[in-house]
Motif scaffolding. Structure first.
Motif, mmCIF file in Angstrom:
data_model
loop_
_atom_site.group_PDB
_atom_site.id
_atom_site.type_symbol
_atom_site.label_atom_id
_atom_site.label_comp_id
_atom_site.label_asym_id
_atom_site.label_seq_id
_atom_site.Cartn_x
_atom_site.Cartn_y
_atom_site.Cartn_z
ATOM 1 N N LEU A 40 3.458 -5.142 -1.482
ATOM 2 C CA LEU A 40 4.412 -4.540 -2.427
ATOM 3 C C LEU A 40 3.694 -3.772 -3.529
ATOM 4 O O LEU A 40 4.126 -2.684 -3.917
ATOM 5 N N ILE A 41 2.598 -4.327 -4.021
ATOM 6 C CA ILE A 41 1.867 -3.656 -5.101
ATOM 7 C C ILE A 41 1.219 -2.367 -4.598
ATOM 8 O O ILE A 41 1.338 -1.314 -5.223
ATOM 9 N N LEU A 42 0.525 -2.433 -3.461
ATOM 10 C CA LEU A 42 -0.195 -1.268 -2.973
ATOM 11 C C LEU A 42 0.711 -0.247 -2.300
ATOM 12 O O LEU A 42 0.354 0.927 -2.199
ATOM 13 N N GLY A 43 1.881 -0.653 -1.825
ATOM 14 C CA GLY A 43 2.765 0.290 -1.155
ATOM 15 C C GLY A 43 3.989 0.670 -1.951
ATOM 16 O O GLY A 43 4.828 1.424 -1.478
ATOM 17 N N MET A 50 10.470 -1.653 5.450
ATOM 18 C CA MET A 50 10.327 -3.092 5.652
ATOM 19 C C MET A 50 9.389 -3.427 6.808
ATOM 20 O O MET A 50 8.660 -4.411 6.748
ATOM 21 N N VAL A 51 9.363 -2.597 7.843
ATOM 22 C CA VAL A 51 8.494 -2.859 8.993
ATOM 23 C C VAL A 51 7.031 -2.795 8.578
ATOM 24 O O VAL A 51 6.236 -3.682 8.912
ATOM 25 N N ALA A 52 6.659 -1.776 7.833
ATOM 26 C CA ALA A 52 5.276 -1.658 7.377
ATOM 27 C C ALA A 52 4.914 -2.782 6.419
ATOM 28 O O ALA A 52 3.804 -3.313 6.461
ATOM 29 N N LEU A 53 5.850 -3.178 5.577
ATOM 30 C CA LEU A 53 5.590 -4.263 4.642
ATOM 31 C C LEU A 53 5.350 -5.586 5.372
ATOM 32 O O LEU A 53 4.415 -6.326 5.048
#
Length: 142
Positions: A40-43, A50-53
């Motif tokens: 969450l911080i870097l993206g 949501m998939v990438a997270l």
């Protein structure tokens, strides 16, 4: 009137694996929350989907990050910290699952021979899983 004999507490394999299951369950949750927080911080600046997270949370390899829409891949994803974190997640989750399979096998298989055959199979499966996962983690850094 007879005196009741109380059993002595001992460190048996069942007790140690029960304790290990509880501790690794908490460790897996902590590591997943750490990966989620860092994802969450870097993206957050790009409003990642949501998939990438979730990909970053549970298995943040270099290839997963480079396939996302993050412009600076070298922001820390190829560091030793993330490799150690990935290895801990894999080792804890794999061993946690193998212990669960062992417990289910002991609960539902009464005969000794099929139970020992399945234990051996689960042990081989666990070792193969760990070797494959760690080779992917180490190989994805280059």
């Amino acid at each position: 009137m007879q005196t009741r004999i109380t059993p002595q507490r001992a460190l048996t394999l069942d007790y140690l694996m029960w304790l290990f299951t509880r501790i690794t369950g908490l460790a897996i949750i902590f590591l997943a929350l750490t990966g989620l927080g860092m994802g969450l911080i870097l993206g957050a600046r790009l409003q990642m989907d949501m998939v990438a997270l979730l990909r970053w949370t549970f298995f943040p390899t270099y290839n997963h990050v480079i396939n996302s829409n993050v412009p600076d891949v070298t922001l820390g994803w190829v560091s030793a910290f993330w490799q150690v974190m990935q290895m801990l997640v894999v080792i804890f989750a794999g061993t946690h699952a193998a212990n669960g399979l062992r417990m289910i096998t002991e609960d539902y298989l009464g005969r000794l021979v099929p139970r020992n055959i399945l234990r051996g199979f689960f042990l081989l499966l666990w070792v193969a899983f760990l070797v494959l996962a760690i080779s992917v983690i180490v190989g994805s850094a280059y």
